[in-house]
Design an enzyme around this catalytic site. Structure first.
Site, PDB file in Angstrom:
ATOM      1  N   ASP A   1      22.102 -71.724 -95.474  1.00  0.00           N
ATOM      2  CA  ASP A   1      23.405 -71.539 -94.831  1.00  0.00           C
ATOM      3  C   ASP A   1      24.366 -72.650 -95.266  1.00  0.00           C
ATOM      4  OD1 ASP A   1      22.352 -69.417 -92.780  1.00  0.00           O
ATOM      5  OD2 ASP A   1      20.971 -71.093 -92.694  1.00  0.00           O
TER       6      ASP A   1
ATOM      7  N   HIS B   1      19.695 -70.157 -87.380  1.00  0.00           N
ATOM      8  CA  HIS B   1      19.805 -69.420 -88.644  1.00  0.00           C
ATOM      9  C   HIS B   1      20.008 -67.942 -88.291  1.00  0.00           C
ATOM     10  CE1 HIS B   1      19.204 -68.009 -92.688  1.00  0.00           C
ATOM     11  NE2 HIS B   1      18.222 -67.236 -92.293  1.00  0.00           N
TER      12      HIS B   1
HETATM   13  N1  LIG Z   1      15.490 -69.270 -93.186  1.00  0.00           N
HETATM   14  C1  LIG Z   1      16.084 -68.688 -94.210  1.00  0.00           C
HETATM   15  O1  LIG Z   1      17.114 -69.166 -94.693  1.00  0.00           O
HETATM   16  C2  LIG Z   1      15.511 -67.425 -94.811  1.00  0.00           C
HETATM   17  C3  LIG Z   1      16.143 -66.845 -95.907  1.00  0.00           C
HETATM   18  C4  LIG Z   1      15.581 -65.716 -96.493  1.00  0.00           C
HETATM   19  C5  LIG Z   1      14.413 -65.183 -95.960  1.00  0.00           C
HETATM   20  N2  LIG Z   1      13.853 -65.747 -94.870  1.00  0.00           N
HETATM   21  C6  LIG Z   1      12.597 -65.234 -94.311  1.00  0.00           C
HETATM   22  O2  LIG Z   1      11.504 -65.702 -95.111  1.00  0.00           O
HETATM   23  C7  LIG Z   1      10.380 -64.848 -94.927  1.00  0.00           C
HETATM   24  C8  LIG Z   1       9.781 -64.467 -96.272  1.00  0.00           C
HETATM   25  O3  LIG Z   1      10.661 -63.645 -96.985  1.00  0.00           O
HETATM   26  P1  LIG Z   1      10.159 -62.809 -98.253  1.00  0.00           P
HETATM   27  O4  LIG Z   1      11.346 -62.114 -98.790  1.00  0.00           O
HETATM   28  O5  LIG Z   1       9.353 -63.655 -99.152  1.00  0.00           O
HETATM   29  O6  LIG Z   1       9.226 -61.728 -97.533  1.00  0.00           O
HETATM   30  P2  LIG Z   1       8.002 -60.906 -98.165  1.00  0.00           P
HETATM   31  O7  LIG Z   1       7.681 -59.780 -97.245  1.00  0.00           O
HETATM   32  O8  LIG Z   1       8.271 -60.586 -99.575  1.00  0.00           O
HETATM   33  O9  LIG Z   1       6.821 -61.976 -98.113  1.00  0.00           O
HETATM   34  C9  LIG Z   1       6.220 -62.372 -96.930  1.00  0.00           C
HETATM   35  C10 LIG Z   1       4.757 -62.610 -97.218  1.00  0.00           C
HETATM   36  O10 LIG Z   1       4.146 -63.102 -96.028  1.00  0.00           O
HETATM   37  C11 LIG Z   1       2.847 -62.567 -96.001  1.00  0.00           C
HETATM   38  N3  LIG Z   1       2.289 -62.680 -94.656  1.00  0.00           N
HETATM   39  C12 LIG Z   1       2.460 -61.881 -93.576  1.00  0.00           C
HETATM   40  N4  LIG Z   1       1.737 -62.324 -92.544  1.00  0.00           N
HETATM   41  C13 LIG Z   1       1.110 -63.450 -92.964  1.00  0.00           C
HETATM   42  C14 LIG Z   1       0.221 -64.367 -92.349  1.00  0.00           C
HETATM   43  N5  LIG Z   1      -0.186 -64.192 -91.086  1.00  0.00           N
HETATM   44  N6  LIG Z   1      -0.232 -65.397 -93.091  1.00  0.00           N
HETATM   45  C15 LIG Z   1       0.148 -65.574 -94.374  1.00  0.00           C
HETATM   46  N7  LIG Z   1       0.982 -64.719 -95.011  1.00  0.00           N
HETATM   47  C16 LIG Z   1       1.452 -63.673 -94.314  1.00  0.00           C
HETATM   48  C17 LIG Z   1       3.019 -61.121 -96.481  1.00  0.00           C
HETATM   49  O11 LIG Z   1       1.788 -60.552 -96.902  1.00  0.00           O
HETATM   50  C18 LIG Z   1       3.986 -61.336 -97.627  1.00  0.00           C
HETATM   51  O12 LIG Z   1       3.327 -61.564 -98.852  1.00  0.00           O
HETATM   52  C19 LIG Z   1      10.901 -63.661 -94.115  1.00  0.00           C
HETATM   53  O13 LIG Z   1      10.558 -63.832 -92.756  1.00  0.00           O
HETATM   54  C20 LIG Z   1      12.416 -63.750 -94.286  1.00  0.00           C
HETATM   55  O14 LIG Z   1      13.122 -63.142 -93.230  1.00  0.00           O
HETATM   56  C21 LIG Z   1      14.371 -66.854 -94.291  1.00  0.00           C
HETATM   57  O1  LIG Z   2      16.565 -61.881 -92.734  1.00  0.00           O
HETATM   58  C1  LIG Z   2      17.724 -62.213 -92.497  1.00  0.00           C
HETATM   59  O2  LIG Z   2      18.262 -62.063 -91.406  1.00  0.00           O
HETATM   60  C2  LIG Z   2      18.529 -62.843 -93.609  1.00  0.00           C
HETATM   61  C3  LIG Z   2      17.920 -64.050 -94.232  1.00  0.00           C
HETATM   62  O3  LIG Z   2      17.381 -64.940 -93.318  1.00  0.00           O
HETATM   63  C4  LIG Z   2      19.022 -64.725 -95.018  1.00  0.00           C
HETATM   64  O4  LIG Z   2      19.678 -65.610 -94.454  1.00  0.00           O
HETATM   65  O5  LIG Z   2      19.264 -64.320 -96.160  1.00  0.00           O
END
Ligand SMILES: NC(=O)c1ccc[n+]([C@@H]2O[C@H](COP(=O)([O-])OP(=O)(O)OC[C@H]3O[C@@H](n4cnc5c(N)ncnc54)[C@H](O)[C@@H]3O)[C@@H](O)[C@H]2O)c1
Ligand SMILES: O=C(O)C[C@H](O)C(=O)O
Length: 376
Positions: A192, A220
């Site tokens: 962000d 977030h």
């Molecule tokens: N904070 C931020 O700024 C931000 C930004 C983007 C994404 N995110 C979040 O990050 C996370 C990951 O995103 P992504 O695009 O890589 O998702 P994704 O679905 O591609 O990957 C998530 C992985 O987590 C694994 N997983 C699920 N449960 C699990 C467990 N108990 N133990 C270990 N692994 C497990 C899944 O098998 C998968 O491989 C999501 O929750 C997404 O919303 C946060």
């Molecule tokens: O999963 C979302 O809400 C969006 C993600 O955390 C992002 O900020 O791109």
């Protein structure tokens, strides 16, 4: 006696001694002593962000070009084969800093002696998914993995929670692992922060690296408050305030804020998936600055445990401006908060209080959800 010759001889001897000493010092200098490898755990490593993040860590983007690394990757049974493929690719990448790769579905093996834990594991939001859905799907994972970290990670392990709801997952992890020092549990707000820097740099047509001291306050989520009141831009006539340079308070107080707040949503709409490369890059920025420090007089935004600063309820994982030194963050104190900012900072704090109760409700009612991560 020929004093001149004697003096010349003395000079030759002393410069040879100096040269010899320089060579010895260089050979034994700590710069040439290789650092001990750091063990970096990435949960949910087989997912989208994991795939973008892994080469960045292996190339030293996160911890610096002289820091050897051992990567521990954890994912679910269902993702085990993909995880193994990722391990093969990491070996094939022949990354000079990479000293080992552990790919496992066993949380204890994954957490053993790790110095850094990047928690990506969980379900991301997709188009049409509500935030409350990810709360019920993901918080139980953080309750379950907290004790593995507490028992098996290095005592000073630094934790970064990325999976959403990032602040509330970090809060559940903190409250479920009371022996991990609170200051070692953080959540990702740097994406962000970087988004806000990007918007200002685009508006002013300046280099993003010239924009400093933006703040993201709070959650977030779309209630976060991107605040430019203390932000500056480096210009040929010195540091200038972002408000003065943009000279458009209407834009700064409305469109700028909503663009940053809703950027994640906009990316999900456009890509049909949540942000990946910008998230991976922000993870590296967060850990890099936490461990290696922020330049004097500058700060970044990190989700950290509130100590009551700026009247934010203590214990919430809330995004504050922090500066980092010697591997420790501290909240930047004494910034003037106007009425407009106060209302926005309180609104996002209130959302975090609500999320906390929702999370505990889910944990109480749906503990069985802790294993749903393996299901579609
Ligand atoms: N904070 C931020 O700024 C931000 C930004 C983007 C994404 N995110 C979040 O990050 C996370 C990951 O995103 P992504 O695009 O890589 O998702 P994704 O679905 O591609 O990957 C998530 C992985 O987590 C694994 N997983 C699920 N449960 C699990 C467990 N108990 N133990 C270990 N692994 C497990 C899944 O098998 C998968 O491989 C999501 O929750 C997404 O919303 C946060
Ligand atoms: O999963 C979302 O809400 C969006 C993600 O955390 C992002 O900020 O791109």
């Amino acid at each position: 006696m020929d004093y001149i010759k004697l003096f010349e001889k003395a000079m030759v001897v002393s410069s040879s001694v100096a040269l010899f000493w320089k060579i010895i010092k260089h050979m034994w200098s700590p710069i040439n002593v290789e650092k001990e490898p750091l063990k970096v755990l990435v949960t949910g490593a087989a997912g989208q962000i994991g795939y973008a993040l892994m080469p960045m860590i292996a190339r030293g983007v996160m911890l610096g070009p002289d820091q050897p690394i051992i990567i521990h990757m954890l994912d679910t049974e269902k993702a085990a084969e993909a995880l193994n493929g990722l391990k093969m690719e990491l070996i094939d990448g022949a990354f000079p800093l990479l000293r080992g790769v552990v790919a496992t579905t066993d949380v204890v093996e994954a957490c053993r002696d790790v110095n850094i834990a990047v928690m990506l594991g969980g379900k991301p939001r997709r188009e049409g998914t509500e935030r409350k859905d990810v709360i019920s799907m993901n918080v139980s994972i953080y309750e379950a993995q907290a004790s593995a970290l507490e028992q098996h990670a290095a005592a000073d392990c630094k934790v970064l929670v990325v999976a959403n709801p990032a602040n509330t997952n970090a809060l559940i992890l903190k409250e479920s692992a009371p022996s991990i020092p609170e200051k070692n549990i953080t959540c990702l707000m740097r994406l962000d922060h970087n988004r806000a820097l990007g918007q200002i740099a685009e508006k002013l047509k300046v280099r993003v690296s010239d924009v400093k001291n933006i703040i993201i306050w709070g959650n977030h989520s779309s209630t976060q408050y991107p605040d430019v009141n203390h932000a500056t831009v480096a210009t040929s006539s010195g540091q200038r305030s972002v408000r003065d340079l943009i000279a458009d308070n209407e834009w700064l107080n409305t469109e700028f804020i909503t663009t940053v707040q809703q950027r994640g949503e906009a990316i999900i709409k456009a890509r049909k998936r949540s942000s990946v490369l910008s998230a991976a890059s922000a993870v590296c920025d967060h850990m890099h600055d936490w461990l290696l420090g922020t330049p004097k007089g500058t700060w970044v935004s990190m989700g950290v445990c509130s100590d009551g600063s700026y009247r934010i309820p203590p214990g919430l994982i809330y995004s504050f401006p922090v500066s980092c030194q010697n591997g420790e963050w501290s909240i930047v104190q004494g910034l003037k908060i106007d009425e407009f900012s106060r209302a926005k900072m309180d609104a996002t704090a209130n959302e975090l209080i609500e999320e906390k109760s929702q999370a505990y409700l889910c944990l109480g009612q749906f503990c069985s959800l802790s294993n749903t991560s393996d299901e579609e």
